[in-house]
Design a protein around this motif. Structure first.
Motif, mmCIF file in Angstrom:
data_model
loop_
_atom_site.group_PDB
_atom_site.id
_atom_site.type_symbol
_atom_site.label_atom_id
_atom_site.label_comp_id
_atom_site.label_asym_id
_atom_site.label_seq_id
_atom_site.Cartn_x
_atom_site.Cartn_y
_atom_site.Cartn_z
ATOM 1 N N ASN A 83 59.243 50.752 43.800
ATOM 2 C CA ASN A 83 59.787 50.264 45.111
ATOM 3 C C ASN A 83 59.961 48.857 45.157
ATOM 4 O O ASN A 83 60.315 48.437 46.274
ATOM 5 N N ASP A 84 59.409 47.985 44.474
ATOM 6 C CA ASP A 84 59.238 46.699 44.504
ATOM 7 C C ASP A 84 59.301 45.996 43.276
ATOM 8 O O ASP A 84 58.209 45.788 42.672
ATOM 9 N N LYS A 85 60.225 45.457 42.877
ATOM 10 C CA LYS A 85 60.318 45.248 41.360
ATOM 11 C C LYS A 85 59.529 43.780 41.070
ATOM 12 O O LYS A 85 59.334 43.362 40.167
ATOM 13 N N ARG A 86 59.174 42.977 42.387
ATOM 14 C CA ARG A 86 58.490 41.965 42.305
ATOM 15 C C ARG A 86 56.956 42.116 42.170
ATOM 16 O O ARG A 86 56.210 41.163 41.500
ATOM 17 N N ALA A 87 56.440 43.244 42.561
ATOM 18 C CA ALA A 87 55.145 43.473 42.269
ATOM 19 C C ALA A 87 54.955 44.377 41.346
ATOM 20 O O ALA A 87 55.769 45.089 40.698
ATOM 21 N N TYR A 88 53.819 44.470 40.749
ATOM 22 C CA TYR A 88 53.497 45.123 39.551
ATOM 23 C C TYR A 88 51.905 45.797 39.719
ATOM 24 O O TYR A 88 51.171 45.279 40.269
ATOM 25 N N SER A 89 51.776 47.050 39.230
ATOM 26 C CA SER A 89 50.811 47.702 39.274
ATOM 27 C C SER A 89 49.950 47.589 38.040
ATOM 28 O O SER A 89 50.416 47.278 36.845
ATOM 29 N N ILE A 90 48.439 47.616 38.176
ATOM 30 C CA ILE A 90 47.664 47.229 36.978
ATOM 31 C C ILE A 90 46.912 48.476 36.623
ATOM 32 O O ILE A 90 46.202 49.110 37.637
ATOM 33 N N TYR A 91 46.893 48.655 35.227
ATOM 34 C CA TYR A 91 46.322 49.991 34.809
ATOM 35 C C TYR A 91 45.433 49.464 33.517
ATOM 36 O O TYR A 91 45.584 48.365 32.847
ATOM 37 N N LEU A 92 44.301 50.205 33.425
ATOM 38 C CA LEU A 92 43.347 50.044 32.500
ATOM 39 C C LEU A 92 44.149 50.640 31.151
ATOM 40 O O LEU A 92 44.333 51.730 31.099
ATOM 41 N N THR A 93 43.860 50.001 29.851
ATOM 42 C CA THR A 93 44.321 50.631 28.636
ATOM 43 C C THR A 93 42.861 51.286 28.179
ATOM 44 O O THR A 93 41.749 51.430 29.006
ATOM 45 N N GLU A 94 43.095 52.003 27.121
ATOM 46 C CA GLU A 94 41.982 52.927 26.527
ATOM 47 C C GLU A 94 40.739 51.965 26.338
ATOM 48 O O GLU A 94 39.502 52.127 26.716
ATOM 49 N N LYS A 95 41.343 50.752 25.603
ATOM 50 C CA LYS A 95 40.062 49.720 25.340
ATOM 51 C C LYS A 95 39.456 49.138 26.632
ATOM 52 O O LYS A 95 38.394 48.861 26.909
ATOM 53 N N GLY A 96 40.316 49.100 27.763
ATOM 54 C CA GLY A 96 39.863 48.417 29.115
ATOM 55 C C GLY A 96 38.930 49.645 29.780
ATOM 56 O O GLY A 96 37.944 49.294 30.147
ATOM 57 N N LYS A 97 39.298 50.753 29.474
ATOM 58 C CA LYS A 97 38.634 51.921 30.099
ATOM 59 C C LYS A 97 37.014 51.793 29.517
ATOM 60 O O LYS A 97 36.087 51.921 30.332
ATOM 61 N N GLU A 98 36.919 51.675 28.275
ATOM 62 C CA GLU A 98 35.771 51.684 27.316
ATOM 63 C C GLU A 98 35.012 50.546 27.979
ATOM 64 O O GLU A 98 33.715 50.552 28.120
ATOM 65 N N SER A 99 35.585 49.250 27.981
ATOM 66 C CA SER A 99 34.800 48.043 28.498
ATOM 67 C C SER A 99 34.360 48.258 29.940
ATOM 68 O O SER A 99 33.259 47.910 30.176
ATOM 69 N N ALA A 100 35.247 48.880 30.818
ATOM 70 C CA ALA A 100 34.807 49.026 32.102
ATOM 71 C C ALA A 100 33.730 49.712 32.215
ATOM 72 O O ALA A 100 32.819 49.827 33.053
ATOM 73 N N GLN A 101 33.693 50.987 31.468
ATOM 74 C CA GLN A 101 32.344 51.877 31.586
ATOM 75 C C GLN A 101 31.286 51.119 31.066
ATOM 76 O O GLN A 101 30.088 51.411 31.743
ATOM 77 N N LYS A 102 31.251 50.413 30.021
ATOM 78 C CA LYS A 102 30.068 49.596 29.533
ATOM 79 C C LYS A 102 29.541 48.602 30.883
ATOM 80 O O LYS A 102 28.557 48.763 31.051
ATOM 81 N N VAL A 103 30.774 47.890 31.455
ATOM 82 C CA VAL A 103 30.551 46.972 32.454
ATOM 83 C C VAL A 103 29.650 47.932 33.340
ATOM 84 O O VAL A 103 28.572 47.368 34.271
ATOM 85 N N LYS A 104 29.976 48.886 33.809
ATOM 86 C CA LYS A 104 29.438 49.908 35.163
ATOM 87 C C LYS A 104 28.032 50.149 34.804
ATOM 88 O O LYS A 104 27.170 50.142 35.742
ATOM 89 N N GLN A 105 27.925 50.427 33.432
ATOM 90 C CA GLN A 105 26.399 50.938 33.003
ATOM 91 C C GLN A 105 25.400 49.440 33.233
ATOM 92 O O GLN A 105 24.444 49.803 33.731
ATOM 93 N N ILE A 106 25.855 48.562 33.025
ATOM 94 C CA ILE A 106 25.465 47.196 32.733
ATOM 95 C C ILE A 106 24.926 46.915 34.525
ATOM 96 O O ILE A 106 23.953 46.586 34.811
ATOM 97 N N CYS A 107 25.891 46.993 35.021
ATOM 98 C CA CYS A 107 25.601 46.634 36.486
ATOM 99 C C CYS A 107 24.694 47.754 37.215
ATOM 100 O O CYS A 107 24.125 47.318 38.050
ATOM 101 N N GLY A 108 24.917 48.999 36.864
ATOM 102 C CA GLY A 108 24.183 50.057 37.450
ATOM 103 C C GLY A 108 22.682 49.744 37.069
ATOM 104 O O GLY A 108 21.836 49.716 37.749
#
Length: 143
Positions: A83-108
């Motif tokens: 609906n808005d070509k100027r804006a973009y949505s941001i998604y995690l890649t598989e590598k990003g999901k793995e890193s995010a899970q590790k970050v979540k564990q560390i922060c927890g």
């Protein structure tokens, strides 16, 4: 005296917490700012940069720079919104999901250290009070 002043205690707590997190995410090859974006995207995958900026209190140029680097590291992908070509949505890649899970564990783990020897009732009361403080300060900031 300073140990009874909110601004000082918040800064001191942040620095100690942040230092522990940085020490542990070092091996993940992440720059400062990236871990909290990854953790945020775990709960808000497909969001826009403006939301990350608002919720992390970072300016748009800082977010843009971090996201550009994260895309080069294959942690995220950006897709144009229909609906808005100027804006973009941001998604995690598989590598990003793995890193995010590790970050979540560390922060927890760091949170567990921070709340050691504090009852669950006191922890919940503290978090509730801190959220009220944040809301009060945010509202004052936008007046």
């Amino acid at each position: 005296m300073l140990n009874n002043e909110l601004h000082f205690l918040l800064l001191k707590a942040f620095n100690h917490s942040n230092n522990l997190i940085i020490q542990q995410v070092y091996d993940l090859d992440l720059l400062p700012g990236q871990p909290k974006i990854l953790e945020y995207l775990l709960e808000h995958d497909g969001t826009i940069a403006k939301n990350i900026s608002r919720d992390h209190v970072l300016d748009k140029s800082t977010i843009t720079s971090l996201l550009t680097r994260m895309e080069k590291q294959n942690l995220i992908v950006r897709k144009n919104q229909i609906n808005d070509k100027r804006a973009y949505s941001i998604y995690l890649t598989e590598k990003g999901k793995e890193s995010a899970q590790k970050v979540k564990q560390i922060c927890g783990h760091v949170d567990d250290i921070a709340f050691k020897n504090i009852s669950s009732e006191d922890k919940q009361q503290f978090l509730q009070t801190l959220n009220i403080i944040i809301k009060n300060l945010r509202e004052e900031n936008f007046q």
